[in-house]
Enzyme design. Structure first.
Site, PDB file in Angstrom:
ATOM      1  N   SER A 148      33.813  51.083  35.913  1.00  0.00           N
ATOM      2  CA  SER A 148      32.462  51.056  37.038  1.00  0.00           C
ATOM      3  C   SER A 148      31.511  52.003  36.983  1.00  0.00           C
ATOM      4  O   SER A 148      31.191  52.038  35.327  1.00  0.00           O
ATOM      5  CB  SER A 148      32.594  50.161  38.938  1.00  0.00           C
ATOM      6  OG  SER A 148      31.425  49.702  38.845  1.00  0.00           O
ATOM      7  N   ASP A 201      36.269  39.846  36.821  1.00  0.00           N
ATOM      8  CA  ASP A 201      35.353  40.317  37.172  1.00  0.00           C
ATOM      9  C   ASP A 201      34.024  39.292  37.517  1.00  0.00           C
ATOM     10  O   ASP A 201      33.687  39.416  36.555  1.00  0.00           O
ATOM     11  CB  ASP A 201      34.717  41.487  36.533  1.00  0.00           C
ATOM     12  CG  ASP A 201      34.416  42.759  37.463  1.00  0.00           C
ATOM     13  OD1 ASP A 201      33.922  42.261  38.255  1.00  0.00           O
ATOM     14  OD2 ASP A 201      34.787  43.604  36.828  1.00  0.00           O
ATOM     15  N   HIS A 255      37.534  43.033  40.264  1.00  0.00           N
ATOM     16  CA  HIS A 255      36.555  44.005  39.650  1.00  0.00           C
ATOM     17  C   HIS A 255      37.348  44.686  40.198  1.00  0.00           C
ATOM     18  O   HIS A 255      37.682  46.199  39.750  1.00  0.00           O
ATOM     19  CB  HIS A 255      35.228  44.459  40.356  1.00  0.00           C
ATOM     20  CG  HIS A 255      34.079  45.579  40.239  1.00  0.00           C
ATOM     21  ND1 HIS A 255      34.066  45.461  38.814  1.00  0.00           N
ATOM     22  CD2 HIS A 255      33.778  45.944  40.635  1.00  0.00           C
ATOM     23  CE1 HIS A 255      33.098  46.625  38.903  1.00  0.00           C
ATOM     24  NE2 HIS A 255      32.954  47.004  39.491  1.00  0.00           N
TER      25      HIS A 255
END
Length: 301
Positions: free
Chosen positions: A94, A217, A245
C-alpha cells in the site's frame, strides 16, 4: 526495538536473522510489527536478515504531526538501509509500496530488488474520497462506534472468500474491533501526503521489481498495481486470487512464496551508481544517531 534519529526525527526499527538484508515497509497507520506475523518468520527461515520500520507518523516513531512529505519517508528508508549496510531487498504494501517504488527510483544504488504489494502509481477517485473522509472524521473529532468501524474495515480490506466464511469473518471482526484506534496526528499527517501521478517517472526505475495485485482489493484495485508493473521496465506482475487489501495476511503462504521465488530467481543487472551516490557515502545521510530500547509499542496495528 532499536531507534535512530534522522534530521531530528526519532524512528524505530527491528532487525532479526542473518544474511542478505531485506527491509519491509508498512502502509498507512500500520506499525512494522504487522510483518512479524507471517513475512518475517518466512524470510528469516530462508536465510535473510529482516528489518521492519515504524514509519514516521506511527508510534513509537515520532508522529511528526506538523506534516512531512514522501521524500521524507524515502529518506528515512534510505538512511536505515545505509545504517544497516546497503544494499537491501525492499518489500512494501500500500503506502509502503509507494515508498519502495520511490526509493527504487531515487536511490537504485541501495536496492537489489523491489517488491510492491497493492501498489498504485496515480490518484484513484474512490481512494481520494475515502482518504478525504478519514481526514474529515478526524478533523471533526468524530469517532465511529467500534463494531461499525470493524465491519467497514472488513468490507474494505478482506476478500469475498473471507467475507463468505462465517468463522473467518467473525475472527477478523474481533481483531478489527480490538485493534481499532483513533487516527492520531501522525497518521493524520500520512493522510495528507500528496498522491500525484508517478507512472511516467516509474519508467525510469531500473531495479528488478515484482508488483503484486490482490484480486479482491477494494482499496487499491489490482488494475492500479498492473499499471505500476506496466510502467516499470521488465517488472513482473502477479495477481493473487482470494485476496483483499490485506492479502499478505489472508494468504501469507502464497505471498511469501512469490517474494522468495522472486528473490532467488531474478538477479539485479550490473549498473552504475547515480551521480552523487557512488561510491556509497561513508555515513548515513542526515543527522543520524542510533539508540536501543527494550520498550515496544503496545498500540494496536
Amino acid at each position: 526495538m532499536t531507534f535512530f534519529t534522522r534530521d531530528g526525527v526519532r524512528l524505530g526499527y527491528d532487525v532479526i536473522g542473518d544474511g542478505p538484508l531485506v527491509l519491509l515497509v508498512m502502509g498507512t497507520g500500520s506499525p512494522g510489527r504487522v510483518w512479524h506475523l507471517h513475512q518475517v518468520p518466512a524470510l528469516v527461515a530462508a536465510g535473510y536478515r529482516v528489518a521492519t520500520l515504524d514509519n514516521r507518523g506511527v508510534a513509537p516513531s515520532d508522529e511528526c504531526g506538523s506534516g512531512f512529505t514522501m521524500a521524507d519517508m524515502v529518506g528515512d528508508v534510505a538512511a536505515l538501509i545505509e545504517l544497516l549496510g546497503a544494499p537491501a531487498r525492499l518489500v512494501g504494501t500500500s503506502l509502503g509500496a509507494r515508498i519502495v517504488a520511490e526509493t527504487a527510483l531515487a536511490r537504485p544504488d541501495l536496492a537489489v530488488q523491489a517488491v510492491m504489494l497493492a501498489a498504485h502509481g496515480r490518484p484513484d477517485p474512490l481512494q481520494e474520497r475515502l482518504t478525504a473522509g478519514r481526514r474529515e472524521l478526524h478533523d471533526r473529532g468524530i469517532e465511529l462506534p467500534p463494531g461499525f468501524a470493524a465491519a467497514v474495515a472488513a468490507q474494505q480490506n478482506l476478500s469475498r472468500r473471507t467475507l463468505a466464511d462465517r468463522a473467518a469473518v467473525t475472527d477478523w471482526l474481533e481483531i478489527f474491533e480490538f485493534a481499532a484506534a483513533q487516527t492520531g496526528p501522525g497518521v493524520r499527517a500520512q493522510l495528507d501526503l500528496a498522491d500525484s501521478d508517478r507512472l511516467a517517472d516509474y519508467r525510469r526505475i531500473t531495479v528488478p521489481s515484482l508488483v503484486v495485485g490482490f484480486a479482491d482489493d477494494l482499496m487499491l484495485p489490482p488494475y492500479l498495481a498492473r499499471e505500476v508493473a506496466d510502467a516499470i521496465p521488465a517488472a513482473r506482475y502477479v495477481e493473487l486470487a482470494d485476496c483483499g487489501h490485506y492479502g499478505y495476511l489472508e494468504r501469507p503462504d502464497a505471498v511469501n512464496e512469490l517474494v522468495l521465488e522472486f528473490f532467488t530467481t531474478v538477479r539485479a543487472p550490473a549498473r552504475a551508481c547515480p551521480p552523487g551516490h557512488c561510491p556509497p557515502p561513508p555515513h548515513v545521510p542526515g543527522d543520524v544517531q542510533q539508540a536501543t530500547s527494550t520498550q515496544r509499542s503496545l498500540e494496536p496495528g
